[in-house]
Every structure is written in structure tokens, then in C-alpha cells.
Write an enzyme that holds these catalytic residues in place. Structure first.
Site, PDB file in Angstrom:
ATOM      1  N   ASN A  63       0.851  -1.189   0.000  1.00  0.00           N
ATOM      2  CA  ASN A  63       0.000   0.000   0.000  1.00  0.00           C
ATOM      3  C   ASN A  63       0.884   1.236   0.000  1.00  0.00           C
ATOM      4  O   ASN A  63       1.463   1.592   1.029  1.00  0.00           O
ATOM      5  CB  ASN A  63      -0.915  -0.025   1.230  1.00  0.00           C
ATOM      6  CG  ASN A  63      -1.865   1.161   1.272  1.00  0.00           C
ATOM      7  OD1 ASN A  63      -1.960   1.939   0.320  1.00  0.00           O
ATOM      8  ND2 ASN A  63      -2.565   1.307   2.383  1.00  0.00           N
ATOM      9  N   LYS A  65       0.005   4.273  -0.361  1.00  0.00           N
ATOM     10  CA  LYS A  65      -0.688   5.408   0.252  1.00  0.00           C
ATOM     11  C   LYS A  65      -0.491   6.678  -0.591  1.00  0.00           C
ATOM     12  O   LYS A  65      -0.431   6.610  -1.814  1.00  0.00           O
ATOM     13  CB  LYS A  65      -0.258   5.573   1.705  1.00  0.00           C
ATOM     14  CG  LYS A  65      -0.471   4.294   2.524  1.00  0.00           C
ATOM     15  CD  LYS A  65      -0.239   4.480   3.993  1.00  0.00           C
ATOM     16  CE  LYS A  65      -0.468   3.167   4.726  1.00  0.00           C
ATOM     17  NZ  LYS A  65      -0.334   3.316   6.184  1.00  0.00           N
ATOM     18  N   HIS A 147      -9.493   0.511   5.311  1.00  0.00           N
ATOM     19  CA  HIS A 147      -8.217   0.815   5.959  1.00  0.00           C
ATOM     20  C   HIS A 147      -8.441   1.789   7.110  1.00  0.00           C
ATOM     21  O   HIS A 147      -9.320   2.651   7.053  1.00  0.00           O
ATOM     22  CB  HIS A 147      -7.239   1.406   4.941  1.00  0.00           C
ATOM     23  CG  HIS A 147      -5.830   1.470   5.438  1.00  0.00           C
ATOM     24  ND1 HIS A 147      -5.383   2.465   6.276  1.00  0.00           N
ATOM     25  CD2 HIS A 147      -4.771   0.648   5.228  1.00  0.00           C
ATOM     26  CE1 HIS A 147      -4.112   2.261   6.556  1.00  0.00           C
ATOM     27  NE2 HIS A 147      -3.714   1.168   5.936  1.00  0.00           N
ATOM     28  N   GLU A 149      -7.010   4.366   8.091  1.00  0.00           N
ATOM     29  CA  GLU A 149      -6.946   5.797   7.768  1.00  0.00           C
ATOM     30  C   GLU A 149      -8.249   6.277   7.152  1.00  0.00           C
ATOM     31  O   GLU A 149      -8.645   7.430   7.351  1.00  0.00           O
ATOM     32  CB  GLU A 149      -5.747   6.056   6.845  1.00  0.00           C
ATOM     33  CG  GLU A 149      -4.415   5.844   7.550  1.00  0.00           C
ATOM     34  CD  GLU A 149      -3.296   5.401   6.634  1.00  0.00           C
ATOM     35  OE1 GLU A 149      -2.233   5.055   7.167  1.00  0.00           O
ATOM     36  OE2 GLU A 149      -3.492   5.383   5.403  1.00  0.00           O
ATOM     37  N   GLU A 217      -5.018  -5.288  10.676  1.00  0.00           N
ATOM     38  CA  GLU A 217      -4.042  -4.228  10.909  1.00  0.00           C
ATOM     39  C   GLU A 217      -4.361  -3.516  12.220  1.00  0.00           C
ATOM     40  O   GLU A 217      -5.202  -2.616  12.255  1.00  0.00           O
ATOM     41  CB  GLU A 217      -4.063  -3.220   9.762  1.00  0.00           C
ATOM     42  CG  GLU A 217      -3.651  -3.798   8.428  1.00  0.00           C
ATOM     43  CD  GLU A 217      -3.312  -2.703   7.435  1.00  0.00           C
ATOM     44  OE1 GLU A 217      -2.168  -2.642   6.990  1.00  0.00           O
ATOM     45  OE2 GLU A 217      -4.200  -1.888   7.134  1.00  0.00           O
ATOM     46  N   GLY A 223       2.491   2.277  10.929  1.00  0.00           N
ATOM     47  CA  GLY A 223       3.369   3.425  10.775  1.00  0.00           C
ATOM     48  C   GLY A 223       4.044   3.878  12.050  1.00  0.00           C
ATOM     49  O   GLY A 223       4.702   4.916  12.073  1.00  0.00           O
ATOM     50  N   SER A 263       3.522  -2.010  10.396  1.00  0.00           N
ATOM     51  CA  SER A 263       4.979  -1.872  10.517  1.00  0.00           C
ATOM     52  C   SER A 263       5.720  -3.163  10.152  1.00  0.00           C
ATOM     53  O   SER A 263       6.748  -3.497  10.738  1.00  0.00           O
ATOM     54  CB  SER A 263       5.358  -1.399  11.922  1.00  0.00           C
ATOM     55  OG  SER A 263       4.839  -0.108  12.187  1.00  0.00           O
TER      56      SER A 263
END
Length: 307
Positions: A63, A65, A147, A149, A217, A223, A263
Site C-alpha cells: 500500500n 498510500k 483501511h 486511515e 491491521e 506506521g 509496521s
């Protein structure tokens, strides 16, 4: 193994613990601990096959992003095209929308292209959105939905995400269906409750699970550099497979690939991949580095166990 971790999880999945216990005394180095205590079997598989609970092929998605320029993506694609990749892996990359054509026209056929999002229905007066039909017009085969985000920054709700997944599947795209808990939810012992609620939103909407890959996730690991331990990730993956068996079907549970994201990098992917219910990865930052992403793809080799 005589009994699978999924079967060990068949009782009491929803009971919260008053504190976050580690899975065993060897995992005390982890910054985040699981809300359940599971017995860890000391027996090892004796099969000379790929030791996966799921019956599908290992799956690794990158991904990208909101990252990249024409030049940086050209270099990344060149690195991936020249990398030696293990054959027993489905590989997908998800560039930003504006670079999908560039990637599709230059990347090896070995790697498929995904979108990072799609609209909930046919296109029209929806400023800034991209329709499934438009993605298909560009040869896109997959889309990432749900996701964290999109959930926690954009504000997409479970039911809306489920409807987006249903529409994409109906129109022929594969869906990488993301789920995962916030740090405060894990600390409150709600990891399974949150994941199961998000899974239910997909299950209530989708016509079939044939072209779905579930990506677990944990939001606290995305991240941040803080990775769920292999035992923590396996625990949740086994619970997800158990939920599928109980709430979807006994046929869907073993066939559905459940991949881990948060991560993931070249240094930790091999240990994570050893776990029976971890069927691959959804990779963020490390997927922007061609050689490291290739290393993660090739972690499938740690699935193979000696006879």
C-alpha cells in the site's frame, strides 16, 4: 499439531481480561500485550508442505498510500521488475490513483495492481471519488477497503465500508478488507469485539467471500514501528478464522486468506510468516523500498517446514 489455535479459541473469545497479559514469559519485551492468554503448543508441524491454516496462496500487498512522484515510482517499479520473487506468492501493489496507469503499463505481469479506495456505487456526481468501473477500465484487479486511515481520519463507518466491498465484488474486483483495533480498544480488552464487529459489516453485505482477503491491521502498529508480536498476531488471526467458521461457513474459513499489516518490514516478516494463520502481509512504508518489499514477499519461504 493435534489441535489448532483456532479450535483452542472456540470458547470465551469475548471475555475481556482486566489487564493485558503476554502470551508467554518470552514475550515480555513487547510494548503491547494481548488481552487473552493462550496455551502455546511445543509441537511442530512435521509436514513438508507450506504450513498455513488457510488453503489459499500466500498474499503480499504493498500500500503506497499518498506517496510517490513519477520519478520515484519509475525507480520503485524498476526495482520490483528486477527482483527475484518466490513463485508461490500473489503480489499486489496499490499506487496512488494518479499513478495507476504508469504502474500498470510498466510493472511486470508477475505483480497485479490494486486501488486504495473505490466508491460505494456506480459513478456520477461524486466529486473526488473513483468508481469501480473506472478502475476496471484501467485494468485494476483489486481494491483496499476499510483501511484504518479511511475509518479514523476520513470517518467511514462499518456499514458503508461493507457496502463498498459488496459493490466492488459484484463488479468483479477482489477486495482487501481491512480490520483492526485502536490502542485504547486493545488496552480495554476489546480487540476481538472490534474486529468481529467490522467483520460482521462485511459479512452482512458481501455476496461471496471468494475474492476477499482479510487484512488484520492493529491501528496502534500502523506506521508507528510498534509491531504486534508473532504470537499476538497469530492469536487474532486464529480468532478471525474461528469467527468465519462460526458466522459464515466451514468452507469459507479455511479458504479465506488472512494477512497481517502494521509496521511489517524485512526484519520481522520471516518470524511473522511462520505463524500458521498468517497468510501474508499488507505492507505500508516498506513497500516503497523495492529490495525490502521483495524480502517481505520472499518470507513465504519460512512457511515451509521440514519433514
Amino acid at each position: 499439531m493435534a489441535t489448532s489455535l483456532a479450535s483452542q479459541l472456540s470458547v470465551g473469545l469475548r471475555r475481556p481480561s482486566p489487564k493485558l497479559d503476554s502470551l508467554n514469559s518470552q514475550s515480555t519485551h513487547s510494548l503491547f500485550h494481548s488481552n487473552l492468554r493462550l496455551p502455546i503448543s511445543s509441537s511442530k508441524p512435521s509436514r513438508s508442505v507450506i504450513a498455513m491454516a488457510g488453503s489459499g496462496k500466500f498474499f503480499v500487498g504493498g500500500n503506497w498510500k499518498c506517496n510517490g512522484t513519477k520519478d520515484s515510482i519509475s525507480k520503485l517499479v524498476a526495482d520490483l521488475n528486477s527482483a527475484k520473487l518466490e513463485p508461490d506468492v500473489d503480489v499486489v501493489v496499490a499506487p496512488p490513483f494518479v499513478y495507476i496507469d504508469q504502474v500498470k503499463n510498466s510493472i511486470t505481469d508477475r505483480i497485479e495492481v490494486s486501488a486504495q479506495n473505490s466508491w460505494v456505487s456506480k459513478g456520477g456526481a461524486f466529486t473526488g471519488e473513483i468508481s469501480v468501473e473506472q478502475l476496471k477500465d484501467h485494468g485494476v484487479k483489486w481494491v483496499i477497503l476499510g483501511h484504518s486511515e479511511r475509518r479514523h481520519i476520513i470517518g467511514e463507518k462499518d456499514e458503508f465500508i461493507g457496502k463498498k466491498a459488496a459493490y466492488a465484488l459484484t463488479e468483479g474486483l477482489g477486495v482487501i478488507a481491512c480490520i483492526g483495533e485502536l490502542l485504547e480498544e486493545r488496552e480495554a480488552g476489546k480487540t476481538f469485539d472490534v474486529c468481529f464487529q467490522q467483520l460482521k459489516a462485511y459479512a452482512d453485505a458481501v455476496p461471496s467471500w471468494d475474492n476477499i482477503v482479510i487484512a488484520y491491521e492493529p491501528v496502534w502498529a500502523i506506521g508507528t514501528g510498534k509491531v504486534a508480536s508473532p504470537e499476538q498476531a497469530q492469536e487474532v488471526h486464529a480468532a478471525i478464522r474461528d469467527w468465519l467458521q462460526k458466522n459464515v461457513s466451514a468452507e469459507v474459513a479455511p479458504k479465506t486468506r488472512i494477512i497481517y499489516g502494521g509496521s511489517v518490514n524485512g526484519g520481522n516478516s520471516f518470524e511473522l510468516a511462520k505463524k500458521e494463520d498468517i497468510d501474508g502481509f499488507l505492507v505500508g512504508g516498506a513497500s516503497l523500498k523495492g529490495p525490502e518489499f521483495a524480502t517481505i514477499i520472499n518470507s513465504v519461504t519460512s512457511k515451509k517446514v521440514a519433514a
